[in-house]
Structure formats: structure tokens, C-alpha cells
Write a protein that holds these residues in place. Structure first.
Motif, PDB file in Angstrom:
ATOM      1  N   TYR A 153       1.225   4.613 -15.091  1.00 56.92           N
ATOM      2  CA  TYR A 153       0.567   3.564 -14.303  1.00 56.92           C
ATOM      3  C   TYR A 153       1.222   3.417 -12.931  1.00 56.92           C
ATOM      4  CZ  TYR A 153      -1.093  -0.902 -12.625  1.00 56.92           C
ATOM      5  OH  TYR A 153      -1.643  -1.881 -11.838  1.00 56.92           O
ATOM      6  N   ALA A 154       2.545   3.305 -12.899  1.00 54.72           N
ATOM      7  CA  ALA A 154       3.248   3.022 -11.642  1.00 54.72           C
ATOM      8  C   ALA A 154       3.168   4.182 -10.658  1.00 54.72           C
ATOM      9  CB  ALA A 154       4.706   2.680 -11.930  1.00 54.72           C
ATOM     10  N   LEU A 155       3.285   5.416 -11.173  1.00 51.16           N
ATOM     11  CA  LEU A 155       3.372   6.575 -10.295  1.00 51.16           C
ATOM     12  C   LEU A 155       2.149   7.485 -10.353  1.00 51.16           C
ATOM     13  CD1 LEU A 155       7.075   7.626 -11.001  1.00 51.16           C
ATOM     14  CD2 LEU A 155       6.196   5.830  -9.500  1.00 51.16           C
ATOM     15  N   GLY A 156       1.451   7.502 -11.476  1.00 47.00           N
ATOM     16  CA  GLY A 156       0.341   8.419 -11.663  1.00 47.00           C
ATOM     17  C   GLY A 156      -1.011   7.842 -11.340  1.00 47.00           C
ATOM     18  N   SER A 157      -1.046   6.634 -10.771  1.00 42.16           N
ATOM     19  CA  SER A 157      -2.325   6.029 -10.387  1.00 42.16           C
ATOM     20  C   SER A 157      -2.247   5.508  -8.965  1.00 42.16           C
ATOM     21  CB  SER A 157      -2.689   4.869 -11.326  1.00 42.16           C
ATOM     22  OG  SER A 157      -1.898   3.723 -11.064  1.00 42.16           O
ATOM     23  N   SER A 158      -3.352   5.598  -8.248  1.00 45.70           N
ATOM     24  CA  SER A 158      -3.387   5.034  -6.893  1.00 45.70           C
ATOM     25  C   SER A 158      -3.145   3.535  -6.934  1.00 45.70           C
ATOM     26  CB  SER A 158      -4.733   5.328  -6.234  1.00 45.70           C
ATOM     27  OG  SER A 158      -4.844   6.684  -5.888  1.00 45.70           O
ATOM     28  N   GLU A 159      -3.622   2.878  -7.989  1.00 47.61           N
ATOM     29  CA  GLU A 159      -3.422   1.439  -8.108  1.00 47.61           C
ATOM     30  C   GLU A 159      -1.946   1.084  -8.055  1.00 47.61           C
ATOM     31  OE1 GLU A 159      -4.475  -2.253 -11.181  1.00 47.61           O
ATOM     32  OE2 GLU A 159      -5.087  -0.202 -11.657  1.00 47.61           O
ATOM     33  N   GLY A 160      -1.131   1.799  -8.834  1.00 50.91           N
ATOM     34  CA  GLY A 160       0.294   1.512  -8.854  1.00 50.91           C
ATOM     35  C   GLY A 160       0.971   1.900  -7.557  1.00 50.91           C
ATOM     36  N   GLN A 161       0.721   3.110  -7.078  1.00 49.26           N
ATOM     37  CA  GLN A 161       1.440   3.580  -5.893  1.00 49.26           C
ATOM     38  C   GLN A 161       1.006   2.846  -4.628  1.00 49.26           C
ATOM     39  OE1 GLN A 161       2.762   7.349  -5.003  1.00 49.26           O
ATOM     40  NE2 GLN A 161       3.714   7.579  -6.999  1.00 49.26           N
ATOM     41  N   VAL A 162      -0.273   2.557  -4.493  1.00 44.53           N
ATOM     42  CA  VAL A 162      -0.716   1.862  -3.282  1.00 44.53           C
ATOM     43  C   VAL A 162      -0.269   0.400  -3.290  1.00 44.53           C
ATOM     44  CG1 VAL A 162      -2.731   1.147  -1.925  1.00 44.53           C
ATOM     45  CG2 VAL A 162      -2.609   3.461  -2.867  1.00 44.53           C
ATOM     46  N   THR A 163      -0.142  -0.211  -4.456  1.00 50.82           N
ATOM     47  CA  THR A 163       0.430  -1.562  -4.520  1.00 50.82           C
ATOM     48  C   THR A 163       1.847  -1.558  -3.947  1.00 50.82           C
ATOM     49  OG1 THR A 163      -0.874  -2.259  -6.431  1.00 50.82           O
ATOM     50  CG2 THR A 163       1.217  -3.401  -6.084  1.00 50.82           C
ATOM     51  N   MET A 164       2.623  -0.561  -4.296  1.00 53.52           N
ATOM     52  CA  MET A 164       3.994  -0.482  -3.788  1.00 53.52           C
ATOM     53  C   MET A 164       4.026  -0.150  -2.300  1.00 53.52           C
ATOM     54  SD  MET A 164       6.207   1.105  -6.976  1.00 53.52           S
ATOM     55  CE  MET A 164       5.128   2.487  -7.410  1.00 53.52           C
ATOM     56  N   LEU A 165       3.035   0.602  -1.817  1.00 52.04           N
ATOM     57  CA  LEU A 165       2.929   0.862  -0.390  1.00 52.04           C
ATOM     58  C   LEU A 165       2.550  -0.404   0.355  1.00 52.04           C
ATOM     59  CD1 LEU A 165       2.642   2.730   2.116  1.00 52.04           C
ATOM     60  CD2 LEU A 165       0.262   3.096   1.418  1.00 52.04           C
ATOM     61  N   ARG A 166       1.511  -1.066  -0.107  1.00 53.52           N
ATOM     62  CA  ARG A 166       0.973  -2.239   0.588  1.00 53.52           C
ATOM     63  C   ARG A 166       1.992  -3.371   0.659  1.00 53.52           C
ATOM     64  NH1 ARG A 166      -3.026  -2.906  -2.489  1.00 53.52           N
ATOM     65  NH2 ARG A 166      -2.082  -4.470  -3.846  1.00 53.52           N
ATOM     66  N   GLU A 167       2.705  -3.609  -0.435  1.00 55.94           N
ATOM     67  CA  GLU A 167       3.571  -4.782  -0.491  1.00 55.94           C
ATOM     68  C   GLU A 167       5.037  -4.487  -0.179  1.00 55.94           C
ATOM     69  OE1 GLU A 167       2.916  -7.252  -3.896  1.00 55.94           O
ATOM     70  OE2 GLU A 167       0.791  -6.734  -4.017  1.00 55.94           O
ATOM     71  N   PHE A 168       5.434  -3.204  -0.269  1.00 57.11           N
ATOM     72  CA  PHE A 168       6.852  -2.898  -0.064  1.00 57.11           C
ATOM     73  C   PHE A 168       7.094  -1.708   0.851  1.00 57.11           C
ATOM     74  CE2 PHE A 168       6.414  -5.069  -4.111  1.00 57.11           C
ATOM     75  CZ  PHE A 168       7.381  -6.062  -4.014  1.00 57.11           C
ATOM     76  N   GLY A 169       6.047  -1.057   1.314  1.00 54.73           N
ATOM     77  CA  GLY A 169       6.217   0.041   2.254  1.00 54.73           C
ATOM     78  C   GLY A 169       6.741   1.322   1.641  1.00 54.73           C
ATOM     79  N   LEU A 170       6.665   1.472   0.313  1.00 55.00           N
ATOM     80  CA  LEU A 170       7.104   2.708  -0.327  1.00 55.00           C
ATOM     81  C   LEU A 170       5.988   3.747  -0.233  1.00 55.00           C
ATOM     82  CD1 LEU A 170       8.959   1.366  -3.492  1.00 55.00           C
ATOM     83  CD2 LEU A 170       9.875   1.915  -1.236  1.00 55.00           C
ATOM     84  N   VAL A 171       6.273   4.872   0.374  1.00 59.89           N
ATOM     85  CA  VAL A 171       5.251   5.855   0.699  1.00 59.89           C
ATOM     86  C   VAL A 171       4.875   6.657  -0.538  1.00 59.89           C
ATOM     87  CG1 VAL A 171       4.638   7.774   2.203  1.00 59.89           C
ATOM     88  CG2 VAL A 171       6.233   6.018   3.002  1.00 59.89           C
ATOM     89  N   PRO A 172       3.605   6.667  -0.930  1.00 65.01           N
ATOM     90  CA  PRO A 172       3.202   7.386  -2.150  1.00 65.01           C
ATOM     91  C   PRO A 172       3.401   8.890  -2.038  1.00 65.01           C
ATOM     92  CG  PRO A 172       1.491   5.854  -1.435  1.00 65.01           C
ATOM     93  CD  PRO A 172       2.484   5.948  -0.323  1.00 65.01           C
ATOM     94  N   SER A 173       3.636   9.513  -3.191  1.00 62.15           N
ATOM     95  CA  SER A 173       3.607  10.968  -3.282  1.00 62.15           C
ATOM     96  C   SER A 173       2.284  11.446  -3.863  1.00 62.15           C
ATOM     97  CB  SER A 173       4.749  11.462  -4.184  1.00 62.15           C
ATOM     98  OG  SER A 173       6.002  11.137  -3.625  1.00 62.15           O
TER      99      SER A 173
END
Length: 430
Positions: free
Chosen positions: A323-343
Motif C-alpha cells: 500500500y505505502a510503496l506499491g500504490s500511487s495512493e500511498g506514494q503520492v500522499t507522501m509526496l503531497r504532504e511530506f515532499g518525498l519523491v516517489p519511485s
């Protein structure tokens, strides 16, 4: 890589579907070790994950970067004692763990991670997370390199960043920018304390400290020589102001630097750190290349998540990773709210990623940053990254100060020293 990117949406759909099925069945309590903003991001995503999977409880412990590394090593050395279910691992340090303690971590392929899942991530993120056929970590954040620049400083000099394709173009532009903006440096680098500029330029050229099979030392190969030569050209042209991490931030805030070359994660450092009156004055453009038709992509930084063999709930831990890493939902949430760049390759298609940003002058900055992911060359850290980096740091300083007759001579010396420390052979000259 273009084929992998094209297939990624289909792959991700399959991964998400299988991950959702497993997640609904998963139960147990899992603990994660991480640090700083990364820990906060994992905790935020955990709230959504637990809402969808009430049988799982996730606890994130923020121990600090060095503590996570040290305690994970100590726990593995003690046979897995006191380790959590999931640990955060920086990519360039990952192979230290796999090489010394492969039995300390779960092979994700035994939990359902397969070629379909792997194909959702760029090759450069996967290289350091594997040992033979085993996969010990799932890619998390990355650091696609771009140039962050002050639009107003460039405009004062009549410089259009879209015309900067090579580092020679960057030098010519930099001379104009500094002349038109007295007291402003075109860019900055930690000339004594860090190798980040060399590593970014070398990665762009497809070169690194070691070969991609980790069997030989490649720091003296042509791509690395071109990288070190280019860096010295920038320094000798008077375009690189000496500055460490904190001094760069101070320069951003004070408006005394026109450009910073960094991984995409630096977006948040600028946006949340500079005075409010700089909103709209910043932009991003693709890093220049050594040659007109050369590569224009590199990576600096990035992490992964690994499941320990000591976990009592590996299925639940893997469901969280899905969920956290293998879905856009998880990775983009971390990008939007914390600036962590998705892989995750499909993250570039997310509506948030495609939004124009007022702070960045109306530019869809994340779309431009993530678009470089498929073009980044892999670069192995190996268990010897720290040794090689320390040697290169000293050699680089000597070269910039004129102590070597050429970049080739400097890197031949570095290769010889790394060989003595690691026992690996120096790759034959190309």
C-alpha cells in the motif's frame, strides 16, 4: 526503459489488485523504524492503511537516521534480536546489510513480490535491493536530479533555461547571470566535505564507484573522468560558491544563489524554507549534460523498506509495503504532504503530480521531476560505498586544488586506493 514505463500502469493494476486482496486478509501488529520526515510520512500513510485493514496495527518509531542504521546492524549481528518488522534503509547503504546479514531480512519474493511488482519501479531503484535472485527491499523515495533556479536572476541576465542543454551552456549562462546580479553565485557546492556533485555528474554519464555487477572498481572510467573534469571547469569558471548544506539554505533565503543542483526532494527544502516573497520566483529545469546529445538524468539519495526475518507478521508487513510503496495512493500522499519523491513510475500520471504550482511560477514541477525516472542509470553502492566515498572526497579536494595533473590521474589514484581497501580489481580501461 521506455517499454517498462509503458507497461507500468498495467503492472501496477495487477500489483494493487493482488495487494488489496492480501491486505484485507492480513492481521497482526507491525512496528517500523525510520527517521524524521520519513517517519512522519510512514505514520500518515499507516492511518489510511489501517482504516482499510482493521486487522493490522502499525506503529512507527522515529529513531533518527544513524540510530536506525546502527541498531539494525546490531540487531542483525545478534541474530535478529529486538528488531522491528520493517526498517528504513538508504539505498547506498543497503548492500552493507545484505552482504553481512542476508538471513536478517525476508526475501520479498517469498511474500509475493515478483517481476510484475518489480516492473512498476525504475531499474536504478531495484539494483541495490537485490542479492542474486533474492529481493530484500521495496523501493521507496528517490532523488531525480534537476536544477532549481531563480527565475528573476536568470531573466535579469536574459538567460532562458530551456537553452541550457550542456554544462558548457551552463557555464556561459552562469557568467551572464553573475554579471547581471552582483553578489549572486550561479550555483554552490561543498568543495571539501561532500562528493555529491561528482556523484550526480558521474551517474548522469553512466559511471559510478563500482560496476553494476559489483565485481570491479569503475571510478577511473571515462564517464567518471568526464564528471570530475566538468566539475572542475565549473569551479575554475568561478561559478561554484563554496557552501555546505546549511550555508546553501542560508544563501537560498538571502537570495545570493541563482541555482542549486539536487535531487527532487530539495523541492520542499526550498519551498518551505525561503521567505514568502520568493514565491513564484523559483523554477526547475533538466540538468545539463556533458555533450549535446548526452543523458540528462541522475539520482541523488533515496530509500527503501525492508522486512526483517524476525517479524512475527511478515504478511501484514508486506501488505503495508504494497500500500505505502506499491500504490500511487500511498506514494503520492507522501509526496503531497511530506515532499518525498516517489519511485513508482505511474505516480507521474497522478492528478496532483500534474498540477501547476504557484510557488514554482505556474510550473508542474513534479511532472518534470518524475519524468526523468525512466532515464536514470543504475549505480551500485556495494558494501564498500563508505570507503570509496571517503577516498574520493580527499582525492576530489586535491584535484580541485591543482594537486593532480588531470582528472584521469586523480581518479586512477582513487581507484588504486579503493582497490587496496576493498580487494576488488580496477576495471580495465575503456
Amino acid at each position: 526503459m521506455r517499454r517498462a514505463a509503458a507497461l507500468a500502469p498495467l503492472m501496477l493494476g495487477l500489483v494493487a489488485a493482488s495487494g488489496a486482496a492480501r491486505a484485507q486478509e492480513a492481521t497482526g501488529e507491525i512496528t517500523i523504524w525510520s527517521w524524521d520526515i520519513a517517519a512522519a510520512a510512514l505514520e500518515r500513510v499507516a492511518q489510511d492503511f489501517m482504516a482499510q485493514n482493521p486487522g493490522v496495527t502499525v506503529t512507527v518509531e522515529d529513531l533518527g537516521n544513524q540510530q536506525v542504521f546502527d541498531r539494525t546492524l546490531a540487531g542483525c549481528a545478534a541474530g535478529g534480536a529486538d528488531l522491528p518488522d520493517i526498517v528504513s534503509v538508504e539505498n547506498h547503504e543497503a548492500e552493507i546489510f545484505w552482504a553481512q546479514f542476508p538471513d536478517c531480512f525476508a526475501d520479498l519474493t517469498t511474500l509475493g513480490y515478483d517481476e510484475t511488482a518489480a516492473g512498476a519501479f525504475p531499474e536504478f531503484k531495484r539494483t541495490e535491493l537485490m542479492a542474486g535472485d533474492a529481493v530484500y527491499g521495496m523501493p521507496w523515495d528517490s532523488g531525480p536530479v534537476v536544477v532549481f533556479y531563480r527565475r528573476d536572476f536568470y531573466e535579469n541576465a536574459g538567460v532562458d533555461p530551456s537553452t541550457i542543454a550542456t554544462w558548457d551552456d551552463f557555464i556561459a549562462a552562469g557568467q551572464k547571470v553573475q554579471e547581471a546580479n552582483p553578489g549572486v553565485s550561479m550555483t554552490q557546492g561543498d568543495l571539501n566535505g561532500d562528493t555529491e556533485w561528482f556523484r550526480m555528474l558521474a551517474n548522469e554519464q553512466g559511471c559510478g564507484y563500482f560496476s553494476n555487477d559489483a565485481a570491479s572498481i569503475t571510478i577511473s572510467q571515462p564517464g567518471c573522468v568526464a564528471a570530475l573534469d566538468t566539475y572542475k571547469k565549473l569551479v575554475d569558471a568561478g561559478l561554484v560558491g563554496a557552501a555546505n548544506w546549511g550555508e546553501k539554505i542560508s544563501s537560498n533565503n538571502a537570495g545570493t544563489v541563482a541555482s542549486q543542483l539536487y535531487g527532487g526532494w530539495y523541492e520542499g527544502t526550498i519551498r518551505t524554507g525561503v521567505p514568502a516573497d520568493q514565491a513564484g520566483k523559483w523554477g526547475v529545469y533538466q540538468m545539463p549534460s556533458v555533450s549535446a546529445d548526452g543523458a540528462r538524468a541522475a539520482n541523488l539519495g533515496g530509500s527503501a523498506l525492508a522486512i526483517t526475518s524476525a517479524s512475527d507478521a511478515p504478511e501484514a508487513a508486506f501488505a503495508y509495503l504494497q500500500y505505502a510503496l506499491g500504490s500511487s495512493e500511498g506514494q503520492v500522499t507522501m509526496l503531497r504532504e511530506f515532499g518525498l519523491v516517489p519511485s513508482l513510475l505511474t505516480a507521474v500520471e497522478d492528478p496532483y503530480v500534474q498540477e501547476a504550482s504557484d510557488f514554482w511560477g505556474g510550473q508542474a514541477v513534479w511532472q518534470d521531476v518524475l519524468a526523468t525516472l525512466p532515464n536514470i542509470n543504475p549505480s551500485r553502492g556495494t558494501p564498500f560505498f563508505g570507503d570509496a566515498d571517503a577516498i574520493l572526497r580527499t582525492v576530489q579536494t586535491g584535484f580541485l586544488n591543482g594537486e593532480y595533473e588531470s582528472a584521469q590521474a586523480a581518479l586512477d589514484d582513487a581507484a588504486s586506493q579503493i582497490e587496496a581497501v576493498t580487494g576488488l580489481p580496477v576495471a580495465a580501461a575503456q
